[in-house]
Write a protein that holds these residues in place. Sequence first.
Motif, PDB file in Angstrom:
ATOM      1  N   ASN A 211       1.584   4.880   1.726  1.00 58.59           N
ATOM      2  CA  ASN A 211       1.271   5.619   2.947  1.00 58.59           C
ATOM      3  C   ASN A 211       1.005   7.095   2.639  1.00 58.59           C
ATOM      4  OD1 ASN A 211       3.797   6.891   2.715  1.00 58.59           O
ATOM      5  ND2 ASN A 211       4.763   5.589   4.244  1.00 58.59           N
TER       6      ASN A 211
ATOM      7  N   TYR B  98      -5.674   0.366   6.383  1.00 58.23           N
ATOM      8  CA  TYR B  98      -4.555  -0.551   6.192  1.00 58.23           C
ATOM      9  C   TYR B  98      -3.597  -0.405   7.363  1.00 58.23           C
ATOM     10  CZ  TYR B  98      -6.719  -0.608   1.675  1.00 58.23           C
ATOM     11  OH  TYR B  98      -7.655  -0.725   0.684  1.00 58.23           O
ATOM     12  N   LEU B  99      -3.324  -1.545   8.008  1.00 53.35           N
ATOM     13  CA  LEU B  99      -2.498  -1.577   9.223  1.00 53.35           C
ATOM     14  C   LEU B  99      -1.224  -2.363   8.993  1.00 53.35           C
ATOM     15  CD1 LEU B  99      -5.480  -2.550  11.543  1.00 53.35           C
ATOM     16  CD2 LEU B  99      -4.602  -0.244  11.126  1.00 53.35           C
TER      17      LEU B  99
ATOM     18  N   SER C  16       1.346  -3.663   4.237  1.00 53.80           N
ATOM     19  CA  SER C  16       0.278  -3.747   5.222  1.00 53.80           C
ATOM     20  C   SER C  16       0.051  -5.219   5.545  1.00 53.80           C
ATOM     21  CB  SER C  16      -1.010  -3.143   4.639  1.00 53.80           C
ATOM     22  OG  SER C  16      -2.138  -3.503   5.398  1.00 53.80           O
TER      23      SER C  16
ATOM     24  N   THR D 243      -6.009  -5.575   7.102  1.00 57.20           N
ATOM     25  CA  THR D 243      -6.955  -4.576   6.639  1.00 57.20           C
ATOM     26  C   THR D 243      -8.123  -4.577   7.602  1.00 57.20           C
ATOM     27  OG1 THR D 243      -6.320  -4.941   4.337  1.00 57.20           O
ATOM     28  CG2 THR D 243      -8.410  -3.820   4.725  1.00 57.20           C
TER      29      THR D 243
ATOM     30  N   ILE E 198      -1.355   2.767   8.395  1.00 57.51           N
ATOM     31  CA  ILE E 198      -0.563   3.124   7.212  1.00 57.51           C
ATOM     32  C   ILE E 198      -1.337   4.096   6.336  1.00 57.51           C
ATOM     33  CG2 ILE E 198       0.530   2.248   5.120  1.00 57.51           C
ATOM     34  CD1 ILE E 198       0.951  -0.402   6.691  1.00 57.51           C
ATOM     35  N   SER E 199      -2.575   3.746   6.021  1.00 65.01           N
ATOM     36  CA  SER E 199      -3.432   4.621   5.220  1.00 65.01           C
ATOM     37  C   SER E 199      -4.873   4.163   5.368  1.00 65.01           C
ATOM     38  CB  SER E 199      -3.005   4.626   3.745  1.00 65.01           C
ATOM     39  OG  SER E 199      -3.200   3.357   3.169  1.00 65.01           O
ATOM     40  N   SER E 200      -5.780   4.997   4.897  1.00 65.59           N
ATOM     41  CA  SER E 200      -7.197   4.653   4.989  1.00 65.59           C
ATOM     42  C   SER E 200      -7.969   5.378   3.904  1.00 65.59           C
ATOM     43  CB  SER E 200      -7.755   5.028   6.366  1.00 65.59           C
ATOM     44  OG  SER E 200      -7.757   6.433   6.521  1.00 65.59           O
TER      45      SER E 200
ATOM     46  N   VAL F 142       0.852  -1.187   0.000  1.00 66.19           N
ATOM     47  CA  VAL F 142       0.000   0.000   0.000  1.00 66.19           C
ATOM     48  C   VAL F 142       0.886   1.233   0.000  1.00 66.19           C
ATOM     49  CG1 VAL F 142      -1.931  -1.128   1.180  1.00 66.19           C
ATOM     50  CG2 VAL F 142      -0.197   0.059   2.513  1.00 66.19           C
TER      51      VAL F 142
END
Length: 108
Positions: A50, A107-108, A58, A61, A90-92, A48
């Motif tokens: 960031n 995303y973790l 990631s 999820t 990380i992001s969303s 993914v």
Amino acid sequence: MSAVDEFLDFMGDEVIIESWEGQLASGEPSYGSPTTYKGRVVGKVRKVVNALGQETVSAKTLYLGSPVQVNAMDRITLPDPHLPKQPRIISSGIFPDESGAHHSEIYL
């Protein structure tokens, strides 16, 4: 049962999200009140991008059954048996259906 009801049936986990509010004088982060959401944590390794535009990996999820704006500074607490309990974000994103904003993917 509607498609929305079926989608929400997959949200068997409860996660806690605390919005980042800033830093204390000590340098420690400060968070808002915890809010509990229905979601689904899925172990899925993927690449993914960031918030800085860098590609990273990631390991999980998190799908939320409602459109919730989450940023990388917020704190998420996952239910048992997921580890780590408070992974970095990380992001969303918020994803739509034909009616508008539908759910969030983090995303973790």
